[in-house]
Design a protein around this motif. Structure first.
Motif, short mmCIF file in Angstrom:
data_model
loop_
_atom_site.label_atom_id
_atom_site.label_comp_id
_atom_site.label_asym_id
_atom_site.label_seq_id
_atom_site.Cartn_x
_atom_site.Cartn_y
_atom_site.Cartn_z
N VAL A 225 5.76 10.88 0.58
CA VAL A 225 5.37 9.57 0.08
C VAL A 225 5.41 8.59 1.24
O VAL A 225 6.23 8.71 2.15
CB VAL A 225 6.29 9.10 -1.06
N GLU A 226 4.51 7.62 1.19
CA GLU A 226 4.44 6.61 2.25
C GLU A 226 4.26 5.24 1.63
O GLU A 226 3.48 5.07 0.69
CB GLU A 226 3.28 6.92 3.21
N PHE A 227 4.98 4.25 2.18
CA PHE A 227 4.88 2.88 1.70
C PHE A 227 4.63 1.97 2.88
O PHE A 227 5.23 2.12 3.95
CB PHE A 227 6.17 2.45 0.98
N ASN B 259 0.86 -1.18 0.00
CA ASN B 259 0.00 0.00 0.00
C ASN B 259 0.90 1.23 0.00
O ASN B 259 1.70 1.43 0.91
CB ASN B 259 -0.91 0.00 1.24
N GLY B 260 0.79 2.05 -1.04
CA GLY B 260 1.62 3.25 -1.14
C GLY B 260 0.77 4.46 -1.46
O GLY B 260 -0.34 4.34 -2.00
N SER B 261 1.29 5.63 -1.13
CA SER B 261 0.53 6.85 -1.39
C SER B 261 1.46 8.04 -1.53
O SER B 261 2.58 8.05 -1.01
CB SER B 261 -0.50 7.12 -0.29
N VAL B 262 0.97 9.04 -2.23
CA VAL B 262 1.60 10.36 -2.32
C VAL B 262 0.62 11.34 -1.70
O VAL B 262 -0.58 11.31 -2.01
CB VAL B 262 1.90 10.75 -3.78
N TYR B 263 1.10 12.21 -0.80
CA TYR B 263 0.17 13.08 -0.09
C TYR B 263 0.70 14.51 -0.03
O TYR B 263 1.91 14.76 -0.12
CB TYR B 263 -0.11 12.55 1.31
N TYR B 264 -0.25 15.42 0.16
CA TYR B 264 0.06 16.83 0.34
C TYR B 264 -0.85 17.37 1.44
O TYR B 264 -2.06 17.12 1.43
CB TYR B 264 -0.15 17.62 -0.95
N GLN B 265 -0.26 18.11 2.39
CA GLN B 265 -1.03 18.68 3.49
C GLN B 265 -0.68 20.15 3.65
O GLN B 265 0.51 20.51 3.63
CB GLN B 265 -0.72 17.95 4.81
N LYS B 266 -1.69 20.96 3.81
CA LYS B 266 -1.51 22.40 4.03
C LYS B 266 -2.20 22.77 5.33
O LYS B 266 -3.42 22.60 5.46
CB LYS B 266 -2.08 23.22 2.88
N SER B 267 -1.42 23.27 6.30
CA SER B 267 -1.96 23.63 7.61
C SER B 267 -1.84 25.13 7.83
O SER B 267 -0.83 25.74 7.46
CB SER B 267 -1.21 22.89 8.73
N THR B 268 -2.84 25.69 8.46
CA THR B 268 -2.83 27.11 8.83
C THR B 268 -2.94 27.23 10.34
O THR B 268 -3.47 26.34 11.02
CB THR B 268 -3.98 27.87 8.16
N SER B 269 -2.43 28.34 10.87
CA SER B 269 -2.39 28.57 12.32
C SER B 269 -1.67 27.44 13.04
O SER B 269 -2.12 26.95 14.09
CB SER B 269 -3.81 28.75 12.89
N THR B 270 -0.57 26.98 12.48
CA THR B 270 0.15 25.85 13.05
C THR B 270 0.80 26.22 14.39
O THR B 270 1.20 27.36 14.62
CB THR B 270 1.26 25.37 12.10
N PHE B 271 0.87 25.20 15.29
CA PHE B 271 1.56 25.40 16.57
C PHE B 271 3.07 25.41 16.31
O PHE B 271 3.63 24.46 15.76
CB PHE B 271 1.26 24.26 17.55
#
Length: 439
Positions: free
Chosen positions: A313-315, A256-268
């Protein structure tokens, strides 16, 4: 190399007493045998945690001095209540509708007292002691609709959360209340190439609330020169995520593999500053001519910076050679970019890091089970700090007894004594090195 000007040892001994109980009640109404049902749950929990610490500090170089003693009592009482109801309606064999409600109600009181011993008598320091009452009431309603058409399927959802956060500083009579309503959509799509291979696409939005420790403005001390102070104005972090995945199954392997993108606002983000205060950490008070070293008192606290962007990326690979053996490995590589400034200082930083997990489960004869777990995290950097890599391994063995009505377990954590957090913080005015290990 740097010359050592002074050396101070600080030993902290802590006893911890935990007590908790929980009541729960569940209700299920099955309208038919096709999955059409209504479920509900009520859960109530009370817990009390008391940490009693005694701290001994002593300067040993250049001039030994008599030790100083302090005592810290941290009493935390918490009450939690959960209300949840879910309705599932399979409209047909390939279509399903869901509707639900979840209420989380948390009331937490922390009584933190710091006392210094004077001829054996504890004298409470009112500047460091405080009582904090933190209340978090969250009501959420959500719905999902899913459908499968041939090899294509989708699941669409929407969640509404209303939050009521109350921060009551009993010691200083400061009271803060925050109320906000948020909407969190989700969309998941899947396309099956065959029974053992598919592609997935997921899009969602979520939030992460600050822990009560992060918002408590009274300082907690790891030493007389290092303070941690919470920020009562801290807001939640919001994250939008995109994930493209691929799954493939073989007879003994699953990938199981994936490519991901995350955008965070007001981060600690944790800021380190020089408070401007100075303390003498060495010298002999009985000798007026004894040299003393005056050092700054450093403060660390969280703030909401602008944004954080993460792409990676995660595998994940699972190997099951038999019904008795299961091995699983996970690898995650990501690049994190932080963008933001605080009081005119830029905290922009880019970090490429990775972590890996390994799990193994083995069933032995006579109803013994063995499990191993390993973890590795690579080094990381921020605008003010560098953290070194660390790893650990843990293991457990379990034996079924009493005709499978009971079990005996033995767990060994951090087998090789390597789970050590090491961090260096640097600014224009100071460098601080921290090493921490949970025993």
């Amino acid at each position: 190399t740097r010359d050592v000007l002074s050396r101070t040892t600080r030993d902290r001994f802590e006893d911890e007493i935990d007590a908790s109980f929980q009541y729960s009640a569940d209700y299920t109404n099955k309208f038919d045998d096709k999955g059409h049902e209504l479920t509900a749950r009520f859960q109530y929990e009370e817990s009390a945690e008391e940490e009693i610490s005694s701290i001994e500090a002593q300067s040993t170089f250049p001039n030994p001095i008599p030790p100083s003693f302090e005592k810290i009592d941290n009493l935390e009482d918490q009450k939690r209540m959960l209300l949840q109801a879910d309705y599932v309606w399979p409209i047909d064999e390939k279509t399903q509708f869901e509707l639900g409600y979840r209420g989380n109600f948390n009331n937490q009181k922390t009584d933190y007292q710091v006392a210094f011993l004077d001829d054996g008598t504890p004298i409470i320091d009112t500047d460091l002691s405080n009582v904090l009452v933190y209340k978090e009431f969250v009501n959420a309603a959500y719905t999902q609709f899913g459908k499968k058409t041939g090899k294509f399927s989708y699941l669409l959802g929407l969640r509404m959360e209303h939050s009521n956060i109350q921060i009551d500083q009993r010691t200083t009579n400061d009271y803060t209340q925050k109320k906000y309503t948020d909407w969190f959509p989700t969309a998941n799509f899947s396309y099956e190439l065959n029974e053992s291979e598919n592609f997935t696409l997921g899009i969602n939005r979520r939030l992460r609330r600050p822990r009560s420790r992060f918002i408590n403005p009274f300082p907690s001390r790891s030493s007389i020169t290092n303070l941690f102070v919470g920020n009562p104005d801290l807001n939640p972090t919001y994250t939008g995520a995109f994930d493209l995945g691929y799954l493939k199954r073989w007879e003994k392997y699953t990938f199981n593999g994936s490519v991901y993108y995350q955008k965070s606002t007001s981060t600690f983000t944790f800021i380190n500053v020089d408070t401007g205060e100075r303390v003498a950490i060495s010298g002999n008070p009985n000798d007026p001519d004894s040299p003393q070293v005056i050092v700054p008192v450093l403060k660390r606290f969280p703030v909401n910076l602008a944004e954080n962007n993460r792409i990676g990326v995660e595998f994940n690979l699972t190997y099951t050679p038999s019904r008795r053996v299961r091995l699983n490995g996970n690898f995650n590589l990501f690049n994190s970019e932080t963008l933001g400034s605080y009081e005119g200082t830029s905290f922009d930083a880019t970090n490429l890091s990775w972590f890996a997990r390994m799990n193994a489960s083995i069933r032995l004869p006579k109803k013994y089970n063995i499990q191993f777990r390993g973890f590795y995290r690579g080094p990381s950097v921020t605008a003010q700090s560098r953290s070194k890599s660390f790893y650990f391994f843990s293991g457990a063995i379990n034996k079924e007894i009493l005709k499978d009505k009971g079990s005996l377990s033995l767990r060994l954590s951090d087998l090789f004594n390597t789970s050590r957090f090491r961090n260096e913080t640097f600014t224009d005015s100071f460098i601080s090195y921290t090493e921490y290990q949970r025993r």
